[in-house]
Design a protein around this motif. Structure first.
Motif, PDB file in Angstrom:
ATOM      1  N   TYR A  74     -19.991 -18.743 -49.541  1.00 35.58           N
ATOM      2  CA  TYR A  74     -20.571 -19.970 -50.055  1.00 35.58           C
ATOM      3  C   TYR A  74     -21.569 -20.519 -49.040  1.00 35.58           C
ATOM      4  O   TYR A  74     -21.495 -20.230 -47.844  1.00 35.58           O
ATOM      5  CB  TYR A  74     -19.487 -21.011 -50.332  1.00 35.58           C
ATOM      6  N   VAL A  75     -22.498 -21.332 -49.539  1.00 35.72           N
ATOM      7  CA  VAL A  75     -23.524 -21.946 -48.698  1.00 35.72           C
ATOM      8  C   VAL A  75     -23.549 -23.441 -48.979  1.00 35.72           C
ATOM      9  O   VAL A  75     -23.588 -23.862 -50.139  1.00 35.72           O
ATOM     10  CB  VAL A  75     -24.922 -21.341 -48.959  1.00 35.72           C
ATOM     11  N   LEU A  76     -23.501 -24.225 -47.910  1.00 33.08           N
ATOM     12  CA  LEU A  76     -23.623 -25.674 -48.006  1.00 33.08           C
ATOM     13  C   LEU A  76     -24.888 -26.093 -47.277  1.00 33.08           C
ATOM     14  O   LEU A  76     -25.057 -25.804 -46.093  1.00 33.08           O
ATOM     15  CB  LEU A  76     -22.388 -26.359 -47.401  1.00 33.08           C
ATOM     16  N   SER A  77     -25.785 -26.739 -48.012  1.00 30.58           N
ATOM     17  CA  SER A  77     -27.034 -27.222 -47.427  1.00 30.58           C
ATOM     18  C   SER A  77     -26.807 -28.643 -46.934  1.00 30.58           C
ATOM     19  O   SER A  77     -26.609 -29.564 -47.724  1.00 30.58           O
ATOM     20  CB  SER A  77     -28.159 -27.181 -48.471  1.00 30.58           C
ATOM     21  N   MET A  78     -26.854 -28.816 -45.622  1.00 30.79           N
ATOM     22  CA  MET A  78     -26.515 -30.104 -45.003  1.00 30.79           C
ATOM     23  C   MET A  78     -27.774 -30.821 -44.552  1.00 30.79           C
ATOM     24  O   MET A  78     -28.488 -30.354 -43.668  1.00 30.79           O
ATOM     25  CB  MET A  78     -25.578 -29.878 -43.811  1.00 30.79           C
ATOM     26  N   GLY A  79     -28.049 -31.949 -45.168  1.00 32.46           N
ATOM     27  CA  GLY A  79     -29.151 -32.777 -44.733  1.00 32.46           C
ATOM     28  C   GLY A  79     -30.416 -32.597 -45.548  1.00 32.46           C
ATOM     29  O   GLY A  79     -30.586 -31.627 -46.301  1.00 32.46           O
ATOM     30  N   ALA A  80     -31.339 -33.556 -45.394  1.00 32.86           N
ATOM     31  CA  ALA A  80     -32.582 -33.548 -46.156  1.00 32.86           C
ATOM     32  C   ALA A  80     -33.473 -32.377 -45.777  1.00 32.86           C
ATOM     33  O   ALA A  80     -34.175 -31.829 -46.628  1.00 32.86           O
ATOM     34  CB  ALA A  80     -33.320 -34.877 -45.937  1.00 32.86           C
ATOM     35  N   CYS A  81     -33.455 -31.977 -44.506  1.00 27.87           N
ATOM     36  CA  CYS A  81     -34.341 -30.890 -44.070  1.00 27.87           C
ATOM     37  C   CYS A  81     -33.947 -29.561 -44.706  1.00 27.87           C
ATOM     38  O   CYS A  81     -34.792 -28.834 -45.229  1.00 27.87           O
ATOM     39  CB  CYS A  81     -34.312 -30.768 -42.545  1.00 27.87           C
ATOM     40  N   ALA A  82     -32.660 -29.230 -44.659  1.00 31.82           N
ATOM     41  CA  ALA A  82     -32.209 -27.961 -45.224  1.00 31.82           C
ATOM     42  C   ALA A  82     -32.335 -27.949 -46.740  1.00 31.82           C
ATOM     43  O   ALA A  82     -32.572 -26.898 -47.344  1.00 31.82           O
ATOM     44  CB  ALA A  82     -30.761 -27.683 -44.810  1.00 31.82           C
ATOM     45  N   SER A  83     -32.212 -29.111 -47.368  1.00 33.79           N
ATOM     46  CA  SER A  83     -32.229 -29.173 -48.829  1.00 33.79           C
ATOM     47  C   SER A  83     -33.638 -29.232 -49.405  1.00 33.79           C
ATOM     48  O   SER A  83     -33.877 -28.684 -50.487  1.00 33.79           O
ATOM     49  CB  SER A  83     -31.431 -30.392 -49.310  1.00 33.79           C
ATOM     50  N   GLN A  98     -18.429 -38.083 -42.560  1.00 34.88           N
ATOM     51  CA  GLN A  98     -17.749 -38.372 -43.833  1.00 34.88           C
ATOM     52  C   GLN A  98     -18.488 -37.735 -45.004  1.00 34.88           C
ATOM     53  O   GLN A  98     -17.862 -37.245 -45.955  1.00 34.88           O
ATOM     54  CB  GLN A  98     -17.647 -39.883 -44.050  1.00 34.88           C
ATOM     55  N   ALA A  99     -19.823 -37.720 -44.951  1.00 37.72           N
ATOM     56  CA  ALA A  99     -20.596 -37.100 -46.024  1.00 37.72           C
ATOM     57  C   ALA A  99     -20.379 -35.591 -46.049  1.00 37.72           C
ATOM     58  O   ALA A  99     -20.281 -34.988 -47.128  1.00 37.72           O
ATOM     59  CB  ALA A  99     -22.080 -37.423 -45.860  1.00 37.72           C
ATOM     60  N   LEU A 100     -20.305 -34.974 -44.875  1.00 36.23           N
ATOM     61  CA  LEU A 100     -20.055 -33.536 -44.833  1.00 36.23           C
ATOM     62  C   LEU A 100     -18.669 -33.211 -45.375  1.00 36.23           C
ATOM     63  O   LEU A 100     -18.497 -32.240 -46.120  1.00 36.23           O
ATOM     64  CB  LEU A 100     -20.200 -33.025 -43.400  1.00 36.23           C
ATOM     65  N   ILE A 101     -17.684 -34.023 -45.023  1.00 32.10           N
ATOM     66  CA  ILE A 101     -16.331 -33.799 -45.550  1.00 32.10           C
ATOM     67  C   ILE A 101     -16.332 -33.938 -47.068  1.00 32.10           C
ATOM     68  O   ILE A 101     -15.664 -33.173 -47.778  1.00 32.10           O
ATOM     69  CB  ILE A 101     -15.336 -34.777 -44.903  1.00 32.10           C
ATOM     70  N   ASN A 102     -17.095 -34.899 -47.591  1.00 31.54           N
ATOM     71  CA  ASN A 102     -17.198 -35.045 -49.046  1.00 31.54           C
ATOM     72  C   ASN A 102     -17.819 -33.802 -49.670  1.00 31.54           C
ATOM     73  O   ASN A 102     -17.411 -33.364 -50.754  1.00 31.54           O
ATOM     74  CB  ASN A 102     -18.027 -36.272 -49.390  1.00 31.54           C
ATOM     75  N   GLY A 103     -18.811 -33.206 -48.979  1.00 31.68           N
ATOM     76  CA  GLY A 103     -19.393 -31.959 -49.472  1.00 31.68           C
ATOM     77  C   GLY A 103     -18.403 -30.814 -49.447  1.00 31.68           C
ATOM     78  O   GLY A 103     -18.388 -29.967 -50.354  1.00 31.68           O
ATOM     79  N   LEU A 104     -17.565 -30.769 -48.419  1.00 30.46           N
ATOM     80  CA  LEU A 104     -16.541 -29.727 -48.347  1.00 30.46           C
ATOM     81  C   LEU A 104     -15.505 -29.902 -49.457  1.00 30.46           C
ATOM     82  O   LEU A 104     -15.015 -28.915 -50.023  1.00 30.46           O
ATOM     83  CB  LEU A 104     -15.869 -29.757 -46.977  1.00 30.46           C
ATOM     84  N   ILE A 105     -15.170 -31.140 -49.776  1.00 30.83           N
ATOM     85  CA  ILE A 105     -14.253 -31.392 -50.891  1.00 30.83           C
ATOM     86  C   ILE A 105     -14.890 -30.954 -52.212  1.00 30.83           C
ATOM     87  O   ILE A 105     -14.221 -30.393 -53.092  1.00 30.83           O
ATOM     88  CB  ILE A 105     -13.863 -32.883 -50.928  1.00 30.83           C
ATOM     89  N   ALA A 106     -16.206 -31.192 -52.359  1.00 29.73           N
ATOM     90  CA  ALA A 106     -16.906 -30.734 -53.560  1.00 29.73           C
ATOM     91  C   ALA A 106     -16.872 -29.217 -53.661  1.00 29.73           C
ATOM     92  O   ALA A 106     -16.747 -28.660 -54.765  1.00 29.73           O
ATOM     93  CB  ALA A 106     -18.350 -31.240 -53.548  1.00 29.73           C
ATOM     94  N   LEU A 107     -16.970 -28.531 -52.524  1.00 27.66           N
ATOM     95  CA  LEU A 107     -16.859 -27.071 -52.538  1.00 27.66           C
ATOM     96  C   LEU A 107     -15.459 -26.641 -52.967  1.00 27.66           C
ATOM     97  O   LEU A 107     -15.303 -25.682 -53.732  1.00 27.66           O
ATOM     98  CB  LEU A 107     -17.185 -26.513 -51.153  1.00 27.66           C
ATOM     99  N   GLN A 108     -14.436 -27.345 -52.502  1.00 25.99           N
ATOM    100  CA  GLN A 108     -13.075 -27.028 -52.922  1.00 25.99           C
ATOM    101  C   GLN A 108     -12.914 -27.204 -54.424  1.00 25.99           C
ATOM    102  O   GLN A 108     -12.256 -26.394 -55.086  1.00 25.99           O
ATOM    103  CB  GLN A 108     -12.083 -27.915 -52.179  1.00 25.99           C
ATOM    104  N   GLU A 109     -13.511 -28.241 -54.977  1.00 28.95           N
ATOM    105  CA  GLU A 109     -13.426 -28.453 -56.421  1.00 28.95           C
ATOM    106  C   GLU A 109     -14.139 -27.339 -57.184  1.00 28.95           C
ATOM    107  O   GLU A 109     -13.692 -26.934 -58.266  1.00 28.95           O
ATOM    108  CB  GLU A 109     -14.035 -29.814 -56.766  1.00 28.95           C
ATOM    109  N   LYS A 110     -15.219 -26.832 -56.628  1.00 28.83           N
ATOM    110  CA  LYS A 110     -15.902 -25.711 -57.274  1.00 28.83           C
ATOM    111  C   LYS A 110     -15.036 -24.453 -57.233  1.00 28.83           C
ATOM    112  O   LYS A 110     -14.963 -23.705 -58.217  1.00 28.83           O
ATOM    113  CB  LYS A 110     -17.237 -25.451 -56.580  1.00 28.83           C
TER     114      LYS A 110
END
Length: 217
Positions: A105-114, A147-159
């Motif tokens: 899986y890939v998580l794009s963190m931040g405005a620059c990467a996204s 906290q935002a990154l942890i929320n993204g990790l939780i979203a990955l778990q839901e996926k």
């Protein structure tokens, strides 16, 4: 034991009603994967500092089973692209992604990467890592907080919770693992998957007669 399990078609003796857990193979499989994701130690710019903070004891990332950061892509499930993605780094990012085993899986963190962030118009920055590798979760912010990154990790778990063994590509014989072509870094960054489109657009541009005459002279 839930009400759905008690009312299911599977007979459960009364003495075992509080000790038997009825579920599906997908649920058990996804539960084990969602709680044992190994991110890769991979940082590009200032967002990496926030990723490091997330892994500190203050936020206790072990609650989600994601505290084991690995130093090699061959032992990693998750690539966190944290920071500004320059054209010089894209070939390395794609190479690391290809070395990761599936499921990955890939998580794009931040405005620059996204999307390029404040450097989007720069000559050396790509406007989104999703143009080269598939992204599963986007975390906005410049930079995102832990906290935002942890929320993204939780979203990955839901996926992961909604994936099925029967449909995921890494278990299907008719869909072999995708290998992303490594872009070529020259005067500009060339995505080898776009070669046909580049040739078509180049053929449309014909040099003017005055320029051809000057070049011949």
């Amino acid at each position: 034991m839930t009400t759905d399990a008690l009312s299911s078609a599977i007979p459960v003796p009364d003495e075992l009603a509080n000790n038997v857990f009825i579920t599906s193979l997908n649920t058990v499989y996804n539960w084990s994967r969602r709680n044992s994701v190994w991110p890769m130690v991979f940082g590009l710019a200032c967002c990496a500092i926030e990723m490091i903070c997330t892994a500190a004891s203050r936020y206790d990332l072990a609650r989600f089973g994601m505290e084991v950061f690995r130093a090699t892509p061959r032992q990693s499930d998750l690539m966190i692209v944290s920071g500004t993605v320059t054209k010089k780094m894209v070939p390395t990012i794609v190479r690391l992604y290809n070395q990761m085993p599936e499921p990955r899986y890939v998580l794009s963190m931040g405005a620059c990467a996204s999307g390029g962030g404040p450097f989007k118009e720069g000559y050396n920055v790509v406007d989104g890592i999703d143009k080269f590798i598939p992204v599963d979760v986007y975390v906005p912010g410049c930079p995102p907080t832990p906290q935002a990154l942890i929320n993204g990790l939780i979203a990955l778990q839901e996926k992961i919770d909604h994936q099925s063994i029967l449909t995921v590509p890494w278990y299907r014989k008719d869909t072999p693992g995708e290998v992303v072509p490594i872009p070529v870094l020259g005067p500009d960054l060339v995505d080898l998957r776009q070669l046909d489109k580049i040739r078509t657009e180049a053929e449309k541009v014909q040099p003017e007669p005055e320029i051809e005459a000057a070049a011949a002279a």
